[in-house]
Motif scaffolding. Structure first.
Motif, PDB file in Angstrom:
ATOM      1  N   VAL A  25       0.835  -1.203   0.000  1.00  0.00           N
ATOM      2  CA  VAL A  25       0.000   0.000   0.000  1.00  0.00           C
ATOM      3  C   VAL A  25       0.869   1.251   0.000  1.00  0.00           C
ATOM      4  N   ARG A  26       1.897   1.250   0.843  1.00  0.00           N
ATOM      5  CA  ARG A  26       2.784   2.413   0.910  1.00  0.00           C
ATOM      6  C   ARG A  26       3.497   2.647  -0.414  1.00  0.00           C
ATOM      7  N   GLU A  27       3.877   1.569  -1.085  1.00  0.00           N
ATOM      8  CA  GLU A  27       4.643   1.691  -2.319  1.00  0.00           C
ATOM      9  C   GLU A  27       3.761   1.908  -3.541  1.00  0.00           C
ATOM     10  N   GLY A  28       2.443   1.976  -3.343  1.00  0.00           N
ATOM     11  CA  GLY A  28       1.541   2.220  -4.459  1.00  0.00           C
ATOM     12  C   GLY A  28       1.183   0.979  -5.239  1.00  0.00           C
ATOM     13  N   SER A  29       1.504  -0.191  -4.701  1.00  0.00           N
ATOM     14  CA  SER A  29       1.153  -1.438  -5.365  1.00  0.00           C
ATOM     15  C   SER A  29      -0.270  -1.833  -4.966  1.00  0.00           C
ATOM     16  N   THR A  30      -0.714  -3.005  -5.410  1.00  0.00           N
ATOM     17  CA  THR A  30      -2.064  -3.459  -5.099  1.00  0.00           C
ATOM     18  C   THR A  30      -2.030  -4.540  -4.023  1.00  0.00           C
ATOM     19  N   GLN A  31      -3.152  -4.685  -3.350  1.00  0.00           N
ATOM     20  CA  GLN A  31      -3.250  -5.723  -2.336  1.00  0.00           C
ATOM     21  C   GLN A  31      -3.214  -7.106  -2.968  1.00  0.00           C
ATOM     22  N   LEU A  32      -3.695  -7.230  -4.190  1.00  0.00           N
ATOM     23  CA  LEU A  32      -3.639  -8.531  -4.868  1.00  0.00           C
ATOM     24  C   LEU A  32      -2.202  -9.001  -5.033  1.00  0.00           C
ATOM     25  N   ASP A  33      -1.318  -8.052  -5.372  1.00  0.00           N
ATOM     26  CA  ASP A  33       0.099  -8.403  -5.481  1.00  0.00           C
ATOM     27  C   ASP A  33       0.649  -8.840  -4.129  1.00  0.00           C
ATOM     28  N   ALA A  34       0.195  -8.159  -3.080  1.00  0.00           N
ATOM     29  CA  ALA A  34       0.648  -8.521  -1.730  1.00  0.00           C
ATOM     30  C   ALA A  34       0.173  -9.927  -1.367  1.00  0.00           C
ATOM     31  N   PHE A  35      -1.076 -10.251  -1.715  1.00  0.00           N
ATOM     32  CA  PHE A  35      -1.603 -11.585  -1.404  1.00  0.00           C
ATOM     33  C   PHE A  35      -0.815 -12.667  -2.130  1.00  0.00           C
ATOM     34  N   GLU A  36      -0.466 -12.401  -3.390  1.00  0.00           N
ATOM     35  CA  GLU A  36       0.299 -13.383  -4.154  1.00  0.00           C
ATOM     36  C   GLU A  36       1.689 -13.574  -3.551  1.00  0.00           C
ATOM     37  N   GLU A  37       2.310 -12.467  -3.114  1.00  0.00           N
ATOM     38  CA  GLU A  37       3.640 -12.560  -2.516  1.00  0.00           C
ATOM     39  C   GLU A  37       3.608 -13.388  -1.236  1.00  0.00           C
ATOM     40  N   VAL A  38       2.617 -13.119  -0.392  1.00  0.00           N
ATOM     41  CA  VAL A  38       2.493 -13.885   0.853  1.00  0.00           C
ATOM     42  C   VAL A  38       2.178 -15.349   0.542  1.00  0.00           C
ATOM     43  N   GLY A  39       1.328 -15.571  -0.462  1.00  0.00           N
ATOM     44  CA  GLY A  39       0.996 -16.948  -0.826  1.00  0.00           C
ATOM     45  C   GLY A  39       2.220 -17.745  -1.251  1.00  0.00           C
ATOM     46  N   ASP A  40       3.133 -17.097  -1.987  1.00  0.00           N
ATOM     47  CA  ASP A  40       4.364 -17.785  -2.395  1.00  0.00           C
ATOM     48  C   ASP A  40       5.238 -18.131  -1.186  1.00  0.00           C
ATOM     49  N   LYS A  41       5.259 -17.240  -0.202  1.00  0.00           N
ATOM     50  CA  LYS A  41       6.103 -17.476   0.970  1.00  0.00           C
ATOM     51  C   LYS A  41       5.514 -18.528   1.910  1.00  0.00           C
ATOM     52  N   LEU A  42       4.182 -18.582   1.992  1.00  0.00           N
ATOM     53  CA  LEU A  42       3.531 -19.496   2.939  1.00  0.00           C
ATOM     54  C   LEU A  42       2.946 -20.735   2.272  1.00  0.00           C
ATOM     55  N   ASN A  43       3.176 -20.867   0.960  1.00  0.00           N
ATOM     56  CA  ASN A  43       2.629 -21.998   0.211  1.00  0.00           C
ATOM     57  C   ASN A  43       1.102 -22.038   0.316  1.00  0.00           C
ATOM     58  N   ARG A  44       0.494 -20.867   0.183  1.00  0.00           N
ATOM     59  CA  ARG A  44      -0.963 -20.750   0.182  1.00  0.00           C
ATOM     60  C   ARG A  44      -1.391 -20.041  -1.105  1.00  0.00           C
ATOM     61  N   THR A  45      -2.644 -20.116  -1.420  1.00  0.00           N
ATOM     62  CA  THR A  45      -3.132 -19.416  -2.599  1.00  0.00           C
ATOM     63  C   THR A  45      -3.336 -17.941  -2.274  1.00  0.00           C
ATOM     64  N   GLY A  46      -3.259 -17.107  -3.334  1.00  0.00           N
ATOM     65  CA  GLY A  46      -3.511 -15.684  -3.139  1.00  0.00           C
ATOM     66  C   GLY A  46      -4.919 -15.429  -2.640  1.00  0.00           C
ATOM     67  N   ALA A  47      -5.874 -16.251  -3.091  1.00  0.00           N
ATOM     68  CA  ALA A  47      -7.265 -16.101  -2.636  1.00  0.00           C
ATOM     69  C   ALA A  47      -7.386 -16.371  -1.146  1.00  0.00           C
ATOM     70  N   ALA A  48      -6.661 -17.392  -0.660  1.00  0.00           N
ATOM     71  CA  ALA A  48      -6.707 -17.702   0.769  1.00  0.00           C
ATOM     72  C   ALA A  48      -6.118 -16.550   1.584  1.00  0.00           C
ATOM     73  N   CYS A  49      -5.038 -15.975   1.093  1.00  0.00           N
ATOM     74  CA  CYS A  49      -4.427 -14.840   1.784  1.00  0.00           C
ATOM     75  C   CYS A  49      -5.363 -13.634   1.774  1.00  0.00           C
ATOM     76  N   GLY A  50      -6.019 -13.404   0.638  1.00  0.00           N
ATOM     77  CA  GLY A  50      -6.961 -12.284   0.563  1.00  0.00           C
ATOM     78  C   GLY A  50      -8.130 -12.467   1.504  1.00  0.00           C
ATOM     79  N   PHE A  51      -8.642 -13.686   1.595  1.00  0.00           N
ATOM     80  CA  PHE A  51      -9.762 -13.949   2.507  1.00  0.00           C
ATOM     81  C   PHE A  51      -9.339 -13.742   3.958  1.00  0.00           C
ATOM     82  N   ARG A  52      -8.128 -14.218   4.287  1.00  0.00           N
ATOM     83  CA  ARG A  52      -7.636 -14.058   5.659  1.00  0.00           C
ATOM     84  C   ARG A  52      -7.483 -12.575   6.009  1.00  0.00           C
TER      85      ARG A  52
END
Length: 215
Positions: A25-52
């Protein structure tokens, strides 16, 4: 590799999710990109991260999200006035990022500055969220315990009611037996009176039936 992780979210997972979303958010990116990044690190889907994030974590960081959006707008305005080239985060910026805080830049820089009051307010909000979460967990455990106690009481009362029903049935049967005995006794008295009047003689068998006696 297919992401199939389905275990529960830990506090560290939630913290990583919050840190990543706030940074995007601070860097002007989207939350969807953030969810995908977290999903790659935690071996979860971006949708699961977004729901959480939307269902659980976001509520704890509402003020931090607003602060990050404000920081993004200020940074964008500063870049429009004079683009920053080859800017590297300072030690204070790195420490601020580790605490989910926007970068703190000196007054001489063109990037926005985070005031001390905003830092204090943000930390107090984090502490309040943790305290509120602990209070809710304690209340929830207390309610579960009271519910179990009530269920035990209900079961005990149901047993007592069943026992009362059985006792009532026994008393009803005894009462009917008593009525039958009294009725037989009354008939015997009537027969005795008739016998004294030289009427036909009767006797009662063991089943309560009357038999006429031969004279």
């Amino acid at each position: 590799m297919t992401k199939v992780r389905q275990d529960a979210w830990s506090h560290e997972d939630d913290l990583l999710l919050a840190e990543t979303v706030l940074r995007h958010v601070r860097e002007g990116s989207t939350q969807l990109d953030a969810f995908e990044e977290v999903g790659d690190k935690l071996n979860r889907t971006g949708a699961a991260c977004g729901f959480r994030w939307n269902a659980i974590v976001r509520k704890k960081y509402e003020k931090a999200v607003e602060l990050a959006k404000k920081q993004r707008k200020q940074l964008k305005r500063a870049q429009q006035k004079r683009p920053i080239q080859n800017w590297q985060p300072s030690y204070r910026d790195q420490q601020a990022q580790s605490l989910d805080l926007p970068p703190v830049i000196s007054e001489q820089g063109d990037s926005p500055q985070l005031t001390l009051n905003e830092v204090i307010q943000f930390l107090q909000n984090l502490q309040t969220n943790d305290s509120e979460g602990m209070r809710l967990r304690t209340e929830n455990e207390s309610l579960w315990k009271k519910n179990e106690e009530l269920e035990q009481k209900v079961k005990q009362q149901e047993k007592e009611i069943e026992k009362l029903k059985e006792n009532h049935q026994t008393i009803e049967e005894d009462y009917q037996s008593l009525i039958s005995i009294m009725d037989r006794a009354r008939r015997m008295v009537m027969l005795a009176d008739e016998a004294d009047s030289h009427g036909p003689a009767f006797k009662m068998d063991k089943n309560g039936n009357l038999e006429k006696l031969a004279k």
